[in-house]
Write a protein that holds these residues in place. Structure first.
Motif, PDB file in Angstrom:
ATOM      1  N   ASP A 200       0.834  -1.199   0.000  1.00  0.00           N
ATOM      2  CA  ASP A 200       0.000   0.000   0.000  1.00  0.00           C
ATOM      3  C   ASP A 200       0.865   1.244   0.000  1.00  0.00           C
ATOM      4  OD1 ASP A 200       0.111   1.100   3.019  1.00  0.00           O
ATOM      5  OD2 ASP A 200       0.046  -1.085   3.076  1.00  0.00           O
ATOM      6  N   HIS A 201       0.282   2.324  -0.513  1.00  0.00           N
ATOM      7  CA  HIS A 201       0.977   3.602  -0.660  1.00  0.00           C
ATOM      8  C   HIS A 201       0.066   4.701  -0.114  1.00  0.00           C
ATOM      9  CE1 HIS A 201       4.012   1.779  -3.397  1.00  0.00           C
ATOM     10  NE2 HIS A 201       2.998   0.972  -3.671  1.00  0.00           N
ATOM     11  N   PRO A 202       0.114   4.954   1.198  1.00  0.00           N
ATOM     12  CA  PRO A 202      -0.798   5.939   1.792  1.00  0.00           C
ATOM     13  C   PRO A 202      -0.316   7.372   1.581  1.00  0.00           C
ATOM     14  CG  PRO A 202       0.540   4.929   3.495  1.00  0.00           C
ATOM     15  CD  PRO A 202       0.923   4.256   2.208  1.00  0.00           C
ATOM     16  N   ARG A 203      -1.262   8.237   1.256  1.00  0.00           N
ATOM     17  CA  ARG A 203      -1.008   9.667   1.119  1.00  0.00           C
ATOM     18  C   ARG A 203      -2.083  10.429   1.893  1.00  0.00           C
ATOM     19  NH1 ARG A 203       2.825   7.109  -0.793  1.00  0.00           N
ATOM     20  NH2 ARG A 203       3.193   6.879  -3.031  1.00  0.00           N
ATOM     21  N   LEU A 204      -1.703  11.539   2.493  1.00  0.00           N
ATOM     22  CA  LEU A 204      -2.641  12.417   3.182  1.00  0.00           C
ATOM     23  C   LEU A 204      -2.645  13.766   2.481  1.00  0.00           C
ATOM     24  CD1 LEU A 204      -1.735  11.671   6.921  1.00  0.00           C
ATOM     25  CD2 LEU A 204      -3.539  10.640   5.547  1.00  0.00           C
ATOM     26  N   ILE A 205      -3.816  14.272   2.179  1.00  0.00           N
ATOM     27  CA  ILE A 205      -3.950  15.548   1.475  1.00  0.00           C
ATOM     28  C   ILE A 205      -4.536  16.570   2.439  1.00  0.00           C
ATOM     29  CG2 ILE A 205      -5.038  16.762  -0.445  1.00  0.00           C
ATOM     30  CD1 ILE A 205      -4.746  13.038  -0.661  1.00  0.00           C
ATOM     31  N   VAL A 206      -3.790  17.629   2.693  1.00  0.00           N
ATOM     32  CA  VAL A 206      -4.211  18.693   3.596  1.00  0.00           C
ATOM     33  C   VAL A 206      -4.503  19.927   2.764  1.00  0.00           C
ATOM     34  CG1 VAL A 206      -3.620  20.065   5.627  1.00  0.00           C
ATOM     35  CG2 VAL A 206      -2.764  17.728   5.407  1.00  0.00           C
ATOM     36  N   THR A 207      -5.644  20.554   3.006  1.00  0.00           N
ATOM     37  CA  THR A 207      -6.086  21.688   2.193  1.00  0.00           C
ATOM     38  C   THR A 207      -6.483  22.845   3.087  1.00  0.00           C
ATOM     39  OG1 THR A 207      -6.913  20.186   0.490  1.00  0.00           O
ATOM     40  CG2 THR A 207      -7.716  22.442   0.416  1.00  0.00           C
ATOM     41  N   SER A 208      -6.167  24.050   2.642  1.00  0.00           N
ATOM     42  CA  SER A 208      -6.617  25.272   3.308  1.00  0.00           C
ATOM     43  C   SER A 208      -7.129  26.232   2.252  1.00  0.00           C
ATOM     44  CB  SER A 208      -5.479  25.923   4.098  1.00  0.00           C
ATOM     45  OG  SER A 208      -5.883  27.195   4.597  1.00  0.00           O
TER      46      SER A 208
END
Length: 853
Positions: free
Chosen positions: A367-375
């Protein structure tokens, strides 16, 4: 591998990284089709895990791991956890279908304003599975480059191919539907939103044509500009201004062992990450609540994974085992003779993994987890959010960092229809470890549709809906129990639900033994409902006369009920002398004369030639002048509101009752107990007959009984509760109970068996806590008792009104906060006894001499 490919990979510009962005061809229900491949997309249901028992959690985790190992083995899967702001205005559209009575539009608008204020995010779980490569597309892509240059490109997908893809998607969907995720094909509107939301444009989404988005409509979804920077991306709107700042984080390291519940639930925990934005002191109000400054970060997750077929996984694990074994032997043959603890542990772990894979539904997943944070505020706000995410996961032992210099590749990789672009940021583990992230876990309770009465307080944000009247429509039980100690908000919570029921056009009868439901009628009047408050005393004389209440049932029913009621009220020595016979004679004569009434029966007895009849009549007349006797056998006062079974709220306030216990002998009842039982006889007979009337079967009906232990202490009251609970579904009659004593309620098996919803507030007694835990479907024990003890408390130990543990009709259990949308409504629903009645003042009650005229 060619030398050029090796150099490219070494420099970080391998073929995967430099692949072109996905070119969408079509979106349909459950399908995303690009020029190179097609993906099946499903929405996943949340599971209620916050308060789930350990055995249930283990069972569901095993089911999820088996689904990964069997159903998704060998497939390229893309998991996305997305957030969207709750569109509170949609509740107005629902309200137009829910409510029919009173000023329902104002009532719903008040709730919408409150929802806008608390700004709850909504979680969306989506899973995409690559189902086919589009054959012959390699040449087509090459030709498309030339065709696009000439302006003659075509990306249409044939109806035949679309039908074939749809069949493949639905075949896979049937298998995923049986998993704990309860997968359903994602609606094309949801997929349209998922693709378009990355551009942060405010334009309306295109509507599908025959369930399909393609051509120019599809091109509109991806129209926009995203500018990559070393540590973030900037999304530019149509005016050239920055609409959002986005940063993609990679999860580069995990602990060797992780526990669930606990740090292992790294995907479920996304909703728990909060931060405090940097706000200038001059922008803060003097009385600002510090808790209001803590805001959710709501990072989104994109996890691409591939479950290895079991044979490949076993071979890879066995290779690791053999390598560790060779290292151990090599070390033993040299002077060191110590292979190292890590090598020995690796050999043992790999051997155990190979064994487990051979015996159970266990395999490996990459698996290749990514977290996307947006403002959408500023770059500084984005970096504050990123720091909060890194710190949160650092506390769990998980290494999270910004994907520097690869923001473009990581952002494209997170898009539906794309591919893995940064393969060196992956992890290989068994499927149980990935399932243990519990991406579908959280809090879930309440109805899917219906009135919104509060919000969830568990690990997953959301609204809480409660509809007292929905049981009959669902073919389910219709009883709701509000249980907890005094002053924790259970009566107020019940009143909120009763108001929603009245707005739905229900007949609401509230038997107020305590005298604190006056606010229910006040709130009903304020919002245009047909609301009445009826009290004991001469002012409401005759309002509970059984002849009046049972007029639709015919004289036959009253001919039996009225003598029985007067027999309860009369002194025991008269009953012992046979006074029931002249009472029955008087009832028969009054019925024969037309327009019968209980006060006429008493008047007939007073003017009888029979001495026993006259003595009985005089005794009953004197009792009819008391506050408790006047409602059921006094002469009606002009203008007194009648109890009529029509949509609205009827609060019958009868405080001060003194009902005898089930063990008390009838001959030992005092005057107050006799009168209390007689008055209660009217209320129970009216509730039962109104619920059972054939001409009212289509009318929603709710009977509310606060302080239900007053009724459970008598045989007649217990029988009334069991009857309504058992027949409520067939009669469209709901029963709402409010009690501080779950133990006595649990003794009424017929009632407990029919409880659809349990709302549990704080209790402090161990026995009572255990009784409530059983009703809430929670495992008994110290942990549950501590949970029930703490549910009504703030962190500083102060009372938290309205906070409860709720078990719904599906047996989901979660914590929720009952929410009163305005201060005005909170003041109206104040449970302190109201001094002033709400109805217009009727004419004065007749004097005793007038009653005998």
């Amino acid at each position: 591998m060619k030398i050029v490919e090796r150099i490219s990979n070494f420099l970080g510009v391998g073929g995967d990284r430099s692949a072109p962005a996905p070119h969408y061809v079509a979106l349909a229900d459950g399908l995303v089709v690009t020029t190179t491949h097609a993906e099946a997309w499903f929405t996943l249901s949340s599971s209620n895990t916050d308060l789930m028992s350990e055995a249930a959690r283990d069972g569901e985790l095993d089911e999820a791991a088996a689904a990964l190992a069997k159903t998704l083995a060998g497939s390229d899967v893309h998991l996305k956890v997305l957030w969207s702001p709750l569109n509170a205005s949609d509740y107005m559209d629902e309200a137009a279908e829910l409510f029919t009575s009173g000023a329902w539009a104002e009532w719903a608008a008040m709730r919408v304003e409150r929802l806008d204020h608390i700004a709850l995010p909504s979680r969306h779980l989506l899973m995409g599975v690559r189902i086919t490569e589009r054959t012959g597309q390699a040449a087509a892509v090459s030709r498309r480059g030339l065709a696009e240059g000439l302006g003659i490109a075509s990306t249409a997908v044939s109806s035949r191919e679309l039908a074939r893809l749809d069949a493949m998607m639905r075949r896979l969907g049937r298998r995923l539907e049986a998993t704990p995720w309860r997968a359903q094909p994602a609606a094309v509107e949801l997929l349209t939103w998922m693709v378009a939301r990355e551009q942060h444009r405010t334009t309306a989404l295109p509507s599908p044509n025959a369930g399909l988005i393609s051509g120019a409509k599809l091109a509109v979804l991806t129209r926009g500009r995203v500018l990559p920077y070393p540590d973030h991306l900037r999304v530019v709107d149509a005016t050239g201004q920055t609409a959002a700042w986005v940063s993609v984080l990679t999860m580069s390291g995990f602990p060797e062992k992780m526990e669930a519940p606990g740090s292992g639930e790294w995907l479920r925990a996304l909703s728990e990450i909060t931060y405090v934005p940097d706000i200038d002191d001059s922008d803060l109000a003097d009385d600002v609540d510090p808790a209001s400054l803590i805001l959710p970060v709501s990072p989104e997750a994109s996890v691409r994974f591939r479950v290895m077929p079991k044979r490949d996984a076993m071979r890879k694990a066995d290779e690791a085992r053999r390598l560790a074994k060779e290292q151990r032997r090599s070390a033993a043959q040299h002077s060191a003779e110590d292979p190292g603890r890590a090598v020995e542990e690796t050999e043992g772990v790999m051997a155990g993994l190979v064994r487990d894979m051979g015996r159970e539904d266990v395999t490996l997943v990459e698996d290749h987890p990514r977290l996307i944070v947006t403002s959408t505020t500023s770059l500084d706000d984005l970096r504050a959010r990123v720091d909060a995410v890194v710190t949160f996961y650092g506390g769990l032992g998980i290494e999270v960092g910004v994907g520097e210099e690869e923001q473009r590749e990581l952002w494209l990789e997170a898009q539906a229809g794309d591919q893995l672009r940064v393969p060196d940021m992956g992890h290989v583990r068994d499927v149980t470890a990935l399932a243990g992230s519990w991406w579908w876990g959280g809090a879930k309770v309440g109805d899917d549709m219906g009135p919104i009465v509060g919000y969830l307080t568990g690990s997953t944000p959301g609204v809480y809906r409660n509809d007292l009247t929905i049981g009959s429509e669902k073919g389910d039980a219709t009883t709701t129990a509000f249980i907890g100690r005094s002053g924790r908000g259970k009566t107020t919570a019940m009143m909120l639900s009763l108001l929603d029921a009245a707005f739905r056009g229900a007949f609401v009868l509230a038997l107020d033994f305590k005298g604190d439901l006056g606010g229910l009628a006040a709130a009903g009047k304020r919002f245009g409902l047909n609301s009445h408050l009826i009290e004991t005393g001469p002012r409401f004389s005759g309002v509970a006369d059984l002849f009046r209440l049972l007029d639709k049932e015919g004289a036959e029913r009253a001919q039996i009920e009225v003598p029985a009621q007067l027999g309860i009220a009369m002194p025991p020595h008269l009953r012992a002398r046979g006074a029931e016979t002249p009472v029955q004679h008087a009832v028969n004569q009054v019925i024969a004369s037309g327009e019968p009434a209980t006060w006429k029966v008493i008047d007939f007895l007073r003017h009888s030639t029979d001495p026993l009849a006259r003595e009985t009549g005089e005794a009953l007349f004197e009792l009819s002048q008391t506050a408790i006797g006047a409602p059921f056998m006094g002469r009606p006062a002009d203008g007194a509101p009648p109890l009529t079974p029509e949509p609205g709220i009827w609060v019958v306030q009868i405080p001060g009752l003194s009902l005898p216990g089930t063990a008390d002998d009838r001959e030992d009842w005092n005057v107050l107990q006799r009168m209390s039982v007689a008055l209660m006889h009217s209320m129970l007979a009216y509730g039962i007959t109104t619920a059972g009337r054939k001409d009212l079967r289509g009318l929603r009906k709710v009977v509310a009984v606060p302080e239900v232990h007053v009724l459970t202490a008598t045989k007649e009251g217990a029988a009334f509760l069991e009857y309504l609970a058992r027949v409520g579904r067939a009669l469209s009659a709901a029963l709402a109970l409010d009690t501080q004593d779950p133990e006595s309620l649990a003794a009424l098996v017929g009632v407990v068996e029919q409880i659809a919803t349990v709302v549990g507030f704080q209790l402090t007694n161990g026995a009572q806590q255990d009784a409530l835990a059983e009703m809430l479907n929670l495992p008994p024990g110290r942990h549950t008792r501590e949970l029930i003890q703490s549910i009504g408390l703030q962190p500083d130990g102060e009372v938290r009104h309205g906070h409860a543990i709720i078990r719904d009709r599906r047996f989901n259990t979660a914590t929720a906060q009952w929410d009163i949308p305005t201060v005005e409504l909170m003041e109206l629903l104040d449970t302190t006894p109201r001094a002033d009645p709400l109805d217009d003042d009727p004419a004065p009650a007749p004097q005793p001499e007038e009653a005998t005229a």
